[in-house]
Scaffold this active site. Structure first.
Site, mmCIF file in Angstrom:
data_model
loop_
_atom_site.group_PDB
_atom_site.id
_atom_site.type_symbol
_atom_site.label_atom_id
_atom_site.label_comp_id
_atom_site.label_asym_id
_atom_site.label_seq_id
_atom_site.Cartn_x
_atom_site.Cartn_y
_atom_site.Cartn_z
ATOM 1 N N ASP A 8 -1.893 -6.498 15.489
ATOM 2 C CA ASP A 8 -1.190 -7.360 14.536
ATOM 3 C C ASP A 8 -0.971 -6.586 13.245
ATOM 4 O O ASP A 8 -1.742 -5.674 12.913
ATOM 5 C CB ASP A 8 -1.986 -8.640 14.261
ATOM 6 N N GLU A 10 0.417 -6.990 8.936
ATOM 7 C CA GLU A 10 0.889 -7.768 7.792
ATOM 8 C C GLU A 10 1.861 -6.873 7.028
ATOM 9 O O GLU A 10 1.694 -5.639 7.000
ATOM 10 C CB GLU A 10 -0.258 -8.212 6.892
ATOM 11 N N ASP A 53 6.714 -14.837 -1.219
ATOM 12 C CA ASP A 53 6.431 -15.648 -0.032
ATOM 13 C C ASP A 53 5.444 -14.954 0.895
ATOM 14 O O ASP A 53 4.596 -15.606 1.521
ATOM 15 C CB ASP A 53 7.722 -15.954 0.728
ATOM 16 N N HIS A 58 -0.369 -13.754 3.349
ATOM 17 C CA HIS A 58 -1.502 -12.858 3.617
ATOM 18 C C HIS A 58 -2.467 -12.705 2.444
ATOM 19 O O HIS A 58 -3.623 -12.291 2.642
ATOM 20 C CB HIS A 58 -1.016 -11.476 4.088
ATOM 21 N N HIS A 153 -3.390 -15.345 6.663
ATOM 22 C CA HIS A 153 -3.157 -14.387 7.734
ATOM 23 C C HIS A 153 -3.833 -13.066 7.382
ATOM 24 O O HIS A 153 -3.753 -12.590 6.249
ATOM 25 C CB HIS A 153 -1.651 -14.141 7.910
#
Length: 237
Positions: A8, A10, A53, A58, A153
């Protein structure tokens, strides 16, 4: 031995082509579907600020990233870790697109060059649960994966959650999901196909008592119809 990496990222925003960059990479290793603890977790200085945003998603501040390495400084370590593995990603097109852009910026071939395959768990979930929400949080709720610690996140946390989700999604995979039948969609992402040919369903025979009860019901229906039931007609024919 099957080596899988659940991955994953960010990012500073949503558009790799528009100049957004990766700021965090989280990877969790599975060997034969078992967590090994050999994980990879890195933060990067993207050389630009995150969009407002994205910060809300995160929570990784621009100040925190200032002393982190550039992607180019650790690219060799990343590629060595990922080399030859099956990569498992939720909404793979997004992460692969960003990884391709980072590799392009340092003069390296595309991401798929280094790995065995890419499996998209979002595509798998959409096939298994059509018409339902299939976000990572939704799948955690549906499959009983504890995501109570996910207030923001984070690449490593999300990769760990996705590993649990993937294992739950693919229980019984040896019988139902045939790797050779996987199909590649856009961006070279492999979507597992479901093959039911190897599934043997048990046949439960009716007992004598059940057969007798069934025959009695048919007799009553036939009598009520004046002998015009279809099964009687077909038997006479």
């Amino acid at each position: 031995m099957t080596r899988q990496i659940v991955l994953d990222t960010e990012t500073t925003g949503l558009s790799a082509e528009g100049g957004d960059r990766i700021i965090e990479l989280g990877c969790v290793e599975l060997l034969n579907r078992k967590l090994t603890g050999n994980n990879l977790h890195l933060y990067f200085n993207p050389g630009r600020d995150s969009h407002e945003d994205a910060l809300k998603v995160h929570g990784i501040s621009n100040e925190f990233l200032k002393d982190k390495p550039k992607f180019a400084e650790v690219v060799d370590d990343i590629l060595q870790y990922l080399q030859g593995a099956e990569i498992i990603i939720h909404n793979a097109a997004f992460d692969v697109g960003f990884l391709n852009k980072e590799l392009e910026l340092v003069g390296r071939p595309a991401f798929r060059t280094y790995v065995e395959s890419v499996t998209d768990t979002l595509a798998m979930a959409k096939e298994m649960y059509p018409g339902k929400r299939n976000s990572l949080d939704a799948l955690c709720d549906r499959l009983g994966v504890d995501n109570s610690g996910r207030t923001l996140h984070g690449a490593l946390l999300d990769a760990e959650l996705l590993a649990d989700v993937y294992i739950n999604l693919t229980r019984g995979q040896d019988a139902l999901l045939m790797a050779d039948d996987a199909q590649e969609g856009a961006d070279g992402v492999k979507v597992a196909a479901i093959d039911l040919r190897g599934l043997v369903l048990p046949v439960l025979r009716a007992s004598e008592q059940e057969q007798a009860a069934h025959a009695e019901v048919l007799t009553q229906i036939d009598k009520a119809s004046g002998g015009k039931t279809i099964w009687r007609t077909s038997q006479q024919a």
